[in-house]
Design an enzyme around this catalytic site. Sequence first.
Site, mmCIF file in Angstrom:
data_model
loop_
_atom_site.group_PDB
_atom_site.id
_atom_site.type_symbol
_atom_site.label_atom_id
_atom_site.label_comp_id
_atom_site.label_asym_id
_atom_site.label_seq_id
_atom_site.Cartn_x
_atom_site.Cartn_y
_atom_site.Cartn_z
ATOM 1 N N SER A 82 -2.296 2.092 -2.777
ATOM 2 C CA SER A 82 -1.566 3.351 -2.590
ATOM 3 C C SER A 82 -2.466 4.579 -2.675
ATOM 4 C CB SER A 82 -0.457 3.447 -3.637
ATOM 5 O OG SER A 82 -0.984 3.348 -4.947
ATOM 6 N N LYS A 122 -8.752 -6.171 -5.146
ATOM 7 C CA LYS A 122 -7.895 -4.989 -5.163
ATOM 8 C C LYS A 122 -8.402 -3.987 -6.179
ATOM 9 C CE LYS A 122 -3.243 -3.703 -6.381
ATOM 10 N NZ LYS A 122 -2.068 -4.111 -7.101
ATOM 11 N N CYS A 145 5.880 -5.862 -14.133
ATOM 12 C CA CYS A 145 5.795 -4.436 -14.504
ATOM 13 C C CYS A 145 6.880 -3.574 -13.877
ATOM 14 C CB CYS A 145 4.413 -3.869 -14.212
ATOM 15 S SG CYS A 145 4.019 -3.736 -12.469
ATOM 16 N N GLU A 186 -13.463 -14.789 -12.428
ATOM 17 C CA GLU A 186 -12.006 -14.765 -12.231
ATOM 18 C C GLU A 186 -11.622 -15.526 -10.964
ATOM 19 O OE1 GLU A 186 -9.417 -13.758 -13.822
ATOM 20 O OE2 GLU A 186 -10.206 -12.474 -15.404
ATOM 21 N N CYS A 218 2.931 -5.591 -17.660
ATOM 22 C CA CYS A 218 3.046 -6.690 -16.698
ATOM 23 C C CYS A 218 3.520 -7.995 -17.323
ATOM 24 C CB CYS A 218 1.714 -6.893 -15.979
ATOM 25 S SG CYS A 218 1.232 -5.427 -15.030
ATOM 26 N N ARG A 258 2.695 3.621 -8.679
ATOM 27 C CA ARG A 258 3.523 3.655 -9.897
ATOM 28 C C ARG A 258 4.667 4.641 -9.758
ATOM 29 N NH1 ARG A 258 -1.425 2.399 -14.114
ATOM 30 N NH2 ARG A 258 -1.892 0.409 -13.110
ATOM 31 N N TYR A 301 -0.679 0.022 3.690
ATOM 32 C CA TYR A 301 0.526 0.764 4.070
ATOM 33 C C TYR A 301 0.365 1.382 5.459
ATOM 34 C CZ TYR A 301 1.191 0.040 -0.888
ATOM 35 O OH TYR A 301 1.303 -0.560 -2.114
ATOM 36 N N LYS A 356 -8.606 -8.072 -9.705
ATOM 37 C CA LYS A 356 -7.797 -6.860 -9.678
ATOM 38 C C LYS A 356 -8.295 -5.923 -10.770
ATOM 39 C CE LYS A 356 -3.115 -5.098 -10.221
ATOM 40 N NZ LYS A 356 -1.686 -5.409 -10.199
#
Length: 326
Positions: free
Chosen positions: A278, A252, A125, A237, A133, A209, A317, A199
């Site tokens: 983020s 996530k 992506c 999954e 993606c 983004r 982060y 995810k």
Amino acid sequence: MAFGDFHRGRRLRRTAFLRDMVRETELRPDDLIQGYFVVDTPDADFEKPLGSMPGQSQLSVEKLVARAGAAMDMGLRSVIVFGLPEKKDPAGSGAYADDGIVQRAVMRLKETYPQLAVVTDVCLCEYTSHGHCGLLDGHGEVNNDATLELLAKTAVSHARAGADIIAPSDMMDGRVAAIRAALDDAGFSHIPIMSYAVKYASAFYGPFREAAESAPAFGDRRGYQMDPANVREGLREAAADLEEGADILMVKPAMPYLDVVRLLRDSFDTPIAAYQVSGEYAMLQAAIANGWLDEKRAILESLTGIKRAGADMIITYFAEKVLPWL
Ligand code: PBG
């Protein structure tokens, strides 16, 4: 029951020593993986602060190396790098170019700090002109099977550059198997796969983004990322990725999905990773900047909660910031 004949939980909370003794969850520097954004630019001094992620920047390769080095002095052991290529095209060719931005960043990081564990995000992506993606099929949908080969090529190019862990985040079906086979064929059977197994199609990726300049040009990612309302599907999954050869399973985002982290922890024996994304970072930083939350306590509590839910490792982060506090 006579007065006073009840559970006295406060006994073990009275002093710092007692609280330290009975603490069940402890964050360690080794648990944390710091995310960085690296830009393909001729300007070695390039550093562009991100408005929606205060404290984080888009960095040139040299700035990234310097910043990771400073964090390593505080105890950082591991990073994950996201690349911003110079050019994008429909096939995302920058993702699997041997001299692509992530490949060059990984080479520089590993030659400078051989002991640093470098994780790479495998996805198209950030490299596709349309921002999806994978490859488009001509009807505005991502073609799953045609994308697998490109993801596998990307993973091998990262391993060749020196990546220690390969982390596919694209949510194509069968990508773990395709990447495992390609890595093995290329002589990288020793390189583990950390799969973004569960995810979600989350609003909390918003700031990323901007940071990675990877917003889809049309539509959204709900055709391949998971519905936030589902949890049994996440188990399915995760099981599929394990069968395909994933070594580590990731959930996530982290904070809105702690139940999923716990479920995976209880359902599988593999290490579990959680990604404090983020938007979680932005949300905390905004409240901290306004004086609404205490910085140190709020950040540590958020990370401790993720670990307590069952995560063995956390991509965040905040890693650089919390290391001196641990
Ligand atoms: C790439 C990727 C994304 C994130 C990590 N890898 C964006 C997305 O899926 O839209 C988000 C990370 C974050 O928000 O911090 N596919």
